[in-house]
Design an enzyme around this catalytic site. Structure first.
Site, PDB file in Angstrom:
ATOM      1  N   ARG A   1       6.335   1.069 -16.290  1.00 10.49           N
ATOM      2  CA  ARG A   1       7.592   1.815 -16.414  1.00 10.49           C
ATOM      3  C   ARG A   1       8.805   0.898 -16.519  1.00 10.49           C
ATOM      4  O   ARG A   1       9.844   1.293 -17.047  1.00 10.49           O
ATOM      5  CB  ARG A   1       7.719   2.814 -15.257  1.00 10.49           C
ATOM      6  CG  ARG A   1       6.787   3.995 -15.434  1.00 10.49           C
ATOM      7  CD  ARG A   1       6.832   4.911 -14.251  1.00 10.49           C
ATOM      8  NE  ARG A   1       5.753   4.680 -13.321  1.00 10.49           N
ATOM      9  CZ  ARG A   1       5.778   5.013 -12.032  1.00 10.49           C
ATOM     10  NH1 ARG A   1       6.841   5.568 -11.512  1.00 10.49           N
ATOM     11  NH2 ARG A   1       4.735   4.784 -11.272  1.00 10.49           N
TER      12      ARG A   1
ATOM     13  N   GLU B   1      -0.228  -0.689   0.243  1.00  7.69           N
ATOM     14  CA  GLU B   1      -0.505   0.030   1.479  1.00  7.69           C
ATOM     15  C   GLU B   1      -1.944  -0.268   1.927  1.00  7.69           C
ATOM     16  O   GLU B   1      -2.210  -0.517   3.093  1.00  7.69           O
ATOM     17  CB  GLU B   1      -0.308   1.524   1.227  1.00  7.69           C
ATOM     18  CG  GLU B   1       0.218   2.246   2.416  1.00  7.69           C
ATOM     19  CD  GLU B   1       0.597   3.669   2.071  1.00  7.69           C
ATOM     20  OE1 GLU B   1       0.776   3.990   0.879  1.00  7.69           O
ATOM     21  OE2 GLU B   1       0.694   4.462   3.025  1.00  7.69           O
TER      22      GLU B   1
HETATM   23  O1  LIG Z   1       8.342  -0.713  -4.605  1.00 10.76           O
HETATM   24  P1  LIG Z   1       6.866  -0.508  -4.778  1.00 10.76           P
HETATM   25  O2  LIG Z   1       6.224   0.106  -3.568  1.00 10.76           O
HETATM   26  O3  LIG Z   1       6.150  -1.750  -5.207  1.00 10.76           O
HETATM   27  O4  LIG Z   1       6.654   0.591  -5.902  1.00 10.76           O
HETATM   28  C1  LIG Z   1       7.404   0.647  -7.071  1.00 10.76           C
HETATM   29  C2  LIG Z   1       6.563   0.410  -8.287  1.00 10.76           C
HETATM   30  O5  LIG Z   1       5.577   1.449  -8.394  1.00 10.76           O
HETATM   31  C3  LIG Z   1       5.596   1.972  -9.714  1.00 10.76           C
HETATM   32  O6  LIG Z   1       4.757   1.258 -10.586  1.00 10.76           O
HETATM   33  P2  LIG Z   1       3.169   1.397 -10.576  1.00 10.76           P
HETATM   34  O7  LIG Z   1       2.580   0.227  -9.833  1.00 10.76           O
HETATM   35  O8  LIG Z   1       2.782   2.769 -10.123  1.00 10.76           O
HETATM   36  O9  LIG Z   1       2.780   1.148 -12.093  1.00 10.76           O
HETATM   37  P3  LIG Z   1       3.162   1.848 -13.496  1.00 10.76           P
HETATM   38  O10 LIG Z   1       4.606   1.476 -13.784  1.00 10.76           O
HETATM   39  O11 LIG Z   1       2.209   1.179 -14.422  1.00 10.76           O
HETATM   40  O12 LIG Z   1       2.984   3.340 -13.372  1.00 10.76           O
HETATM   41  C4  LIG Z   1       7.034   1.802 -10.156  1.00 10.76           C
HETATM   42  O13 LIG Z   1       7.172   1.821 -11.575  1.00 10.76           O
HETATM   43  C5  LIG Z   1       7.421   0.478  -9.552  1.00 10.76           C
HETATM   44  O14 LIG Z   1       7.116  -0.636 -10.396  1.00 10.76           O
HETATM   45  N1  LIG Z   2       7.143   8.184  -5.013  1.00 12.76           N
HETATM   46  C1  LIG Z   2       7.001   7.539  -6.184  1.00 12.76           C
HETATM   47  N2  LIG Z   2       7.274   8.174  -7.343  1.00 12.76           N
HETATM   48  C2  LIG Z   2       7.138   7.527  -8.530  1.00 12.76           C
HETATM   49  N3  LIG Z   2       6.720   6.266  -8.630  1.00 12.76           N
HETATM   50  C3  LIG Z   2       6.435   5.595  -7.499  1.00 12.76           C
HETATM   51  N4  LIG Z   2       6.032   4.320  -7.299  1.00 12.76           N
HETATM   52  C4  LIG Z   2       5.884   4.138  -5.956  1.00 12.76           C
HETATM   53  N5  LIG Z   2       6.200   5.263  -5.294  1.00 12.76           N
HETATM   54  C5  LIG Z   2       6.556   6.192  -6.238  1.00 12.76           C
END
Ligand SMILES: O=P(O)(O)OC[C@H]1O[C@H](OP(=O)(O)OP(=O)(O)O)[C@H](O)[C@@H]1O
Ligand SMILES: Nc1ncnc2[nH]cnc12
Length: 176
Positions: free
Chosen positions: A64, A101
């Protein structure tokens, strides 16, 4: 920011409870991305935050982070460097492992993508625990570059990700 006020961004975010697992309130940005006016306004607002850091490059984590980081780089006329999950980048990489986590994960960046001394702005959609972004910052610092700022569309304040990011300039547009 034609037609979309900064304060209205949260109206374009869809909240889906218990995704991807029970107890998580998922902030779905696809509803903002599919609205051309809201997407452009969100990118424009992030561009203004990022501009303050006077970066040489934008770095965005998969996946993202690409959706917001790349248009921000384009708007500023600077380069975009992707941070990817393991095994996706073809060249020599630098990697960083971080705690989730449950268990751990790894992020990688091309070793020759960032030069020592460069000023880097990190852009991602969401700050939750701060694990992804701290690992991204460590990757950048391993290359000898400097993290000039971190910008997010959404910050989940109750998870206190900012506490992991002390010493960095952190910006977000929407707080939950
Ligand atoms: O602050 P944190 O606890 O590390 O979480 C935030 C991250 O989680 C999500 O990515 P995700 O790892 O779900 O991957 P994606 O973007 O490929 O969906 C979001 O886009 C952030 O990069
Ligand atoms: N609550 C949340 N919603 C969307 N993306 C996330 N990545 C980590 N936590 C999330």
């Amino acid at each position: 920011m034609k037609g979309v006020k900064a304060l209205d961004f949260d109206k374009y975010i869809r909240v889906i409870d218990d995704f991807p697992k029970p107890g998580i309130s998922f902030k779905d940005i696809t509803t903002l991305l599919k609205d051309g006016e809201a997407y452009r306004a969100a990118v424009d607002a992030i561009v203004e935050q990022v501009r303050e850091s006077q970066p040489d490059l934008i770095v965005g984590p998969e996946a993202r982070g690409f959706l917001l980081g790349a248009p921000v780089a384009y708007a500023l006329g600077i380069g975009f460097v992707p941070v990817r999950k393991p095994g996706k980048l073809p060249g020599k990489t630098v990697s960083e492992t971080y705690e989730l986590e449950y268990g751990s994960d790894t992020l990688e960046v091309h070793a020759d993508a960032i030069q020592p001394g460069q000023r880097i702005a990190i852009v991602d959609d969401l700050l939750a625990t701060g694990g992804t972004i701290s690992a991204t910052a460590r990757l950048i610092e391993k290359t000898g570059a400097q993290v000039a700022g971190m910008s997010f569309l959404i910050e989940l304040g109750f998870l206190e990700g900012r506490k992991k990011l002390e010493g960095y300039k952190v910006f977000s547009l929407i707080k939950y």
